[in-house]
Design a protein around this motif. Structure first.
Motif, PDB file in Angstrom:
ATOM      1  N   VAL A 106       0.833  -1.205   0.000  1.00  0.00           N
ATOM      2  CA  VAL A 106       0.000   0.000   0.000  1.00  0.00           C
ATOM      3  C   VAL A 106       0.868   1.256   0.000  1.00  0.00           C
ATOM      4  O   VAL A 106       0.676   2.175  -0.812  1.00  0.00           O
ATOM      5  CB  VAL A 106      -0.952  -0.007   1.205  1.00  0.00           C
ATOM      6  N   LEU A 107       1.838   1.309   0.903  1.00  0.00           N
ATOM      7  CA  LEU A 107       2.714   2.479   0.974  1.00  0.00           C
ATOM      8  C   LEU A 107       3.524   2.630  -0.306  1.00  0.00           C
ATOM      9  O   LEU A 107       3.801   3.756  -0.749  1.00  0.00           O
ATOM     10  CB  LEU A 107       3.644   2.362   2.177  1.00  0.00           C
ATOM     11  N   GLY A 108       3.889   1.505  -0.898  1.00  0.00           N
ATOM     12  CA  GLY A 108       4.662   1.552  -2.134  1.00  0.00           C
ATOM     13  C   GLY A 108       3.925   2.270  -3.253  1.00  0.00           C
ATOM     14  O   GLY A 108       4.545   2.947  -4.088  1.00  0.00           O
ATOM     15  N   ARG A 109       2.608   2.149  -3.287  1.00  0.00           N
ATOM     16  CA  ARG A 109       1.831   2.838  -4.321  1.00  0.00           C
ATOM     17  C   ARG A 109       1.896   4.356  -4.124  1.00  0.00           C
ATOM     18  O   ARG A 109       1.940   5.116  -5.109  1.00  0.00           O
ATOM     19  CB  ARG A 109       0.375   2.363  -4.276  1.00  0.00           C
ATOM     20  N   PHE A 110       1.888   4.792  -2.881  1.00  0.00           N
ATOM     21  CA  PHE A 110       2.039   6.226  -2.622  1.00  0.00           C
ATOM     22  C   PHE A 110       3.440   6.709  -2.998  1.00  0.00           C
ATOM     23  O   PHE A 110       3.605   7.776  -3.616  1.00  0.00           O
ATOM     24  CB  PHE A 110       1.754   6.530  -1.146  1.00  0.00           C
ATOM     25  N   VAL A 111       4.441   5.935  -2.622  1.00  0.00           N
ATOM     26  CA  VAL A 111       5.826   6.309  -2.937  1.00  0.00           C
ATOM     27  C   VAL A 111       6.024   6.382  -4.448  1.00  0.00           C
ATOM     28  O   VAL A 111       6.651   7.310  -4.971  1.00  0.00           O
ATOM     29  CB  VAL A 111       6.810   5.311  -2.293  1.00  0.00           C
TER      30      VAL A 111
END
Length: 533
Positions: A106-111
């Motif tokens: 999930v965080l990777g998509r924001f990054v």
């Protein structure tokens, strides 16, 4: 909670994130810091960006069969999240963004969409520690310290008390909501959807409402009666309403330790109640520092000499009787049933149950600690596991406390109010016999209709014989364990308040490698074994 396919998608997807208008900003990844006041991650994000997006990720690793929390604790968490969403909306923000899936994905998509990510640094173990390491290494997530603990120091306990005192006196982390835009993503995920998907249905009673608003109200109410606090902490009846009730709010970060300390310091006149409560706030930081210094507290005996202690005596039937509250020791049984029913026990009863489990039933410590971790609403891994090891005596320090469950009835529940509330089959028995029902005269048992061995079990072990056996076994290796505290690795693991030098001092005074310690008939030995009342 039940295991199985939750039926929830991993969200938000990359397209939803990229559809956000404006330049990317900073994601505030909330975990166990569910407040916007005195929050180092929120303050750091607001300081470095014009736009923040507060995020909580519902992680299947904590909700399916791999999780270890009871449904009531999950429901308390959900209360906290709804309250956090309200906190952001109260400052004219978009509210809290709820996500579902592996946090790294999930965080990777924001990054990938250009967002930075910050989170408050907090000691974790097992899965949480590995998750945070992955987030830092793979995604560049920045973990902001601000919890009063000492990090990146060769000897973190040197000057530790002064450090914590300075932190408690320092100004809280602050930010101006008018200076940033609080953004969000609509995901279709919220606490209600998660509860339905994972079949979260608590059966516990008297569970408090979670969230900062409820926590602040509890803090205000407690400060008005704090003078009664010293006389309320030991009895399980008095402690229910006489203690602060703040532990679950501190565990989930609805309130910070520092703001609770400041409130008490400013609102309460000096006195024994105030000083005792403030000392508990220091203990909170002390035991949390231990987990930061050595994450192994959750799984391994801190002193290598005690690794595997009691494993050769593992008896699943004894463990099951302890968990069910059917040991034949009424105060233990009442406490264990109260734990299962309400998710709460006062500290004295937690220590009693741990002591009887490890010292008298002589069962492996981690099974008991895991059971507490599952059922306690306020359970903080840093405090639960370090306290269990300390109570069981797995550090190697002198001064082991071995609780007498019969004496606890006489001292803490002389009228039998707590015992008969949770062990109703003993209600007809006169209070004078509740410390040891098996010793009640048969005529009394017949008269009141309580037959020990039928309505209520005989003790599952002979207390005196088990206590004597444990003393001998423990005393035989305590000298060797004390000696191991002189080794730097073990001293660092133990994270004593006096630091490595304190551990070495114990080794010099008590360490006798390979020699059994003698225990006298009075119950006190070179190991400091005591029957604690």
């Amino acid at each position: 909670m039940t295991a199985g396919d939750a039926g929830l998608p991993s969200s938000p997807d990359s397209e939803a994130i990229r559809s956000l208008s404006g330049a990317p900003g900073t994601v505030v990844w909330h975990r166990a810091d569910l407040r916007i006041a005195d929050n180092p991650a929120v303050a750091a994000a607001a300081d470095e960006a014009d736009r923040i997006l507060p995020l909580f990720v519902f992680d299947p690793g904590f909700h399916d069969e791999r999780g270890a929390a009871c449904d009531a604790r999950i429901e308390f968490l959900h209360d906290c999240l709804r309250d956090l969403d309200r906190q952001y909306r109260d400052v004219d923000g978009a509210g809290l963004t709820y996500a579902h899936g592996d946090p790294i994905d999930v965080l990777g998509r924001f990054v990938d969409a250009g967002w930075d990510v910050v989170a408050s640094a907090s000691p974790t173990g097992r899965y949480g520690r590995r998750r945070d390491e992955r987030a830092r290494e793979r995604l560049g997530v920045r973990f902001v310290a601000g919890d009063g603990l000492v990090r990146d120091a060769d000897r973190p306990r040197e000057g530790w008390s002064d450090h914590v005192e300075s932190w408690l006196a320092a100004d809280p982390f602050d930010w101006d909501p008018r200076s940033v835009a609080v953004d969000g993503v609509e995901t279709g995920i919220d606490p209600e959807a998660v509860a339905d998907a994972y079949d979260v249905k608590s059966t516990k009673t008297r569970v408090p409402t979670g969230g900062r608003e409820a926590g602040r109200e509890r803090l205000r109410a407690f400060t008005e009666r704090i003078a009664e606090y010293p006389g309320s902490i030991s009895s399980p009846v008095d402690a229910r309403d006489g203690t602060s009730g703040l532990s679950p709010y501190l565990r989930f970060g609805c309130l910070s330790v520092r703001e609770v300390h400041r409130h008490v310091d400013e609102k309460v006149p000096d006195g024994r109640g105030k000083s005792m409560f403030v000392s508990r706030l220091y203990w909170n930081r002390h035991y949390t520092q231990k987990l930061l210094d050595w994450p192994g507290w959750l799984d391994r005996a801190v002193n290598p000499v005690y690794e595997g202690f009691n494993h050769d005596r593992h008896d699943p039937d004894l463990v099951a009787a302890w968990k069910r509250g059917e040991t034949g020791f009424p105060m233990v049984d009442a406490s264990m049933r109260c734990l299962r029913e309400t998710g709460w026990l006062n500290f004295r009863m937690r220590a009693l149950c741990a002591s009887v489990y490890f010292h008298i039933l002589q069962q492996p410590w981690k099974i008991g600690a895991d059971h507490f971790y599952e059922h306690l609403i306020d359970d903080d891994a840093a405090i639960n596991y370090t306290q269990w090891q300390s109570q069981c005596g797995l550090v190697g320090r002198p001064g082991l406390r071995l609780y007498d469950p019969r004496k606890q009835v006489r001292d803490q529940d002389p009228d039998g109010e707590f015992v008969t509330r949770w062990v109703p089959e003993l209600d007809p028995l006169p209070a004078a016999h509740l410390d040891a029902p098996e010793k009640a005269p048969l005529a009394v048992q017949r008269e009141v209709g309580v037959r020990v061995g039928e309505e209520y079990p005989y003790p599952v072990v002979d207390y005196e014989a088990a206590r004597s056996e444990f003393r001998e076994r423990y005393g035989a290796v305590h000298g060797a364990a004390a000696a191991r505290l002189g080794e730097e690795e073990t001293a660092r693991r133990a994270s004593l308040s006096g630091g490595i030098e304190a551990a070495r001092s114990i080794a010099a005074e008590r360490g006798e490698p390979g020699r059994a310690d003698a225990t006298d008939a009075g119950g006190t030995s070179q190991t400091g074994l005591d029957d604690f009342g």
